[in-house]
Design an enzyme around this catalytic site. Structure first.
Site, PDB file in Angstrom:
ATOM      1  CG  PHE A  84      -0.243   0.107   2.542  1.00  0.00           C
ATOM      2  CD1 PHE A  84       0.005   1.335   3.142  1.00  0.00           C
ATOM      3  CD2 PHE A  84       0.182  -1.039   3.207  1.00  0.00           C
ATOM      4  CE1 PHE A  84       0.649   1.428   4.364  1.00  0.00           C
ATOM      5  CE2 PHE A  84       0.824  -0.966   4.438  1.00  0.00           C
ATOM      6  CZ  PHE A  84       1.058   0.273   5.019  1.00  0.00           C
ATOM      7  CB  CYS A  85       1.787   3.839  -1.683  1.00  0.00           C
ATOM      8  SG  CYS A  85       0.828   3.741  -3.205  1.00  0.00           S
ATOM      9  CB  THR A  86       0.026   8.427  -0.236  1.00  0.00           C
ATOM     10  OG1 THR A  86       1.182   8.411   0.595  1.00  0.00           O
ATOM     11  CG2 THR A  86      -0.900   9.557   0.206  1.00  0.00           C
TER      12      THR A  86
END
Length: 308
Positions: free
Chosen positions: A182-184
């Site tokens: 996951f990331c922003t």
């Protein structure tokens, strides 16, 4: 005398899409002119692989800009998230042409065809609670420090360019597991999962729409997110519902600060924080202190100093 009329919120749009873009330089001039004419600020990055960025401005202007972008990039597959800010979170409009819209620096990677499996915000909790899943936060260390998913592994990277080496060093740890990344906003994961798959690790997933969509869609009582989510604008961080968080930036080193960091004896507004206390010379500190005095004078006058 100040008007009692409340300000209209500023519309913030975070967007990206991987798609073939033949001439980024030609499109740059058109987008920059539009943003300057319509009071839109923020940054858009263009490359032959697509577009990425966050911009803010009047709601009608942002809607028109999005339509303008979709006319070239196509609406299908465009990752687009809206939120509101009480003040303009950017100082100027910047449209940049780069080699990559998010810099991995690992050679040819094809997110369009090789990215991992999308997982919706609603299904994310079940995946990351599976004991067969290893959850990887693909963001940088300063982002992870103010918030992440429970049980997530941090690669402790200073930049996304360091991520490929971390994957190589941890290949055996990832192989044979479900790898959930996951990331922003989702863009780093598009590339990260494609890169991981290129190394022969096949069971790879990523959070569709990133942390921002999760915080927008998942009720707080069901959330497995701890802390706040760092964003690359003057809001600094957001929380559930994409409301502005409590984190602040150290104006000396740009490191995000949690509320407890502000209580440190090493925190001096505009001058130093626990993360940069030994990084600057006395001359630097005097210069920072002078800038901070100008910021405070501007605030007392009801103005916004560019160094604030």
């Amino acid at each position: 005398m100040k008007s009692s009329t409340s300000k209209k919120p500023v519309r913030v749009a975070a967007l990206y899409k991987f798609f073939p873009l033949a001439d980024p330089h030609a499109w740059r001039a058109d987008l920059l002119a539009f943003c300057q004419e319509h009071g839109i600020r923020g940054t858009l990055i263009l490359a032959t692989e697509g577009i990425n960025g966050t911009v803010a401005g009047p709601e009608e202007a942002i809607a028109e800009l999005v339509e303008k972008i979709c006319a070239v990039a196509g609406r299908q597959g465009m990752e687009l998230k809206f939120s509101d800010a009480s003040e303009m979170p950017f100082y100027r409009a910047k449209i940049r042409v780069k080699d990559e819209i998010v810099t991995l620096g690992a050679g040819p990677v094809d997110p369009l065809n090789d990215a991992g499996t999308y997982v919706s915000a609603e299904d994310w909790n079940a995946l990351i609670c599976d004991p067969e899943t290893i959850v990887v936060d693909t963001r940088n260390d300063y982002e992870v420090e103010i918030g992440t998913f429970r049980g997530a592994v941090s690669p402790d990277t200073k930049s996304f360019r360091e991520f490929p080496q971390w994957v190589k060093d941890n290949h055996d740890r990832l192989a044979g597991r479900k790898v959930a990344m996951f990331c922003t906003g989702g863009i780093r994961c598009e590339k990260a999962t494609a890169y991981v798959r290129s190394l022969g690790i096949g069971d790879v997933y990523h959070l569709h729409g990133g942390i921002l969509r999760y915080l927008e869609d998942v009720p707080a009582q069901d959330s497995l997110w701890d802390g706040e989510c760092f964003v690359f604008d003057e809001r600094v961080s957001v929380v559930e519902g994409l409301e502005t968080g409590k984190a602040q930036l150290c104006r000396a080193c740009r490191h995000p600060l949690k509320p407890e960091d502000l209580q440190s004896p090493h925190f001096q507004p505009g001058v130093s924080c626990p993360y940069c206390r030994d990084q600057h010379s006395e001359e630097d500190r005097r210069r920072f202190a002078q800038r901070q005095r100008q910021v405070e004078i501007a605030e007392r006058r009801g103005l916004r100093h560019i160094g604030s």
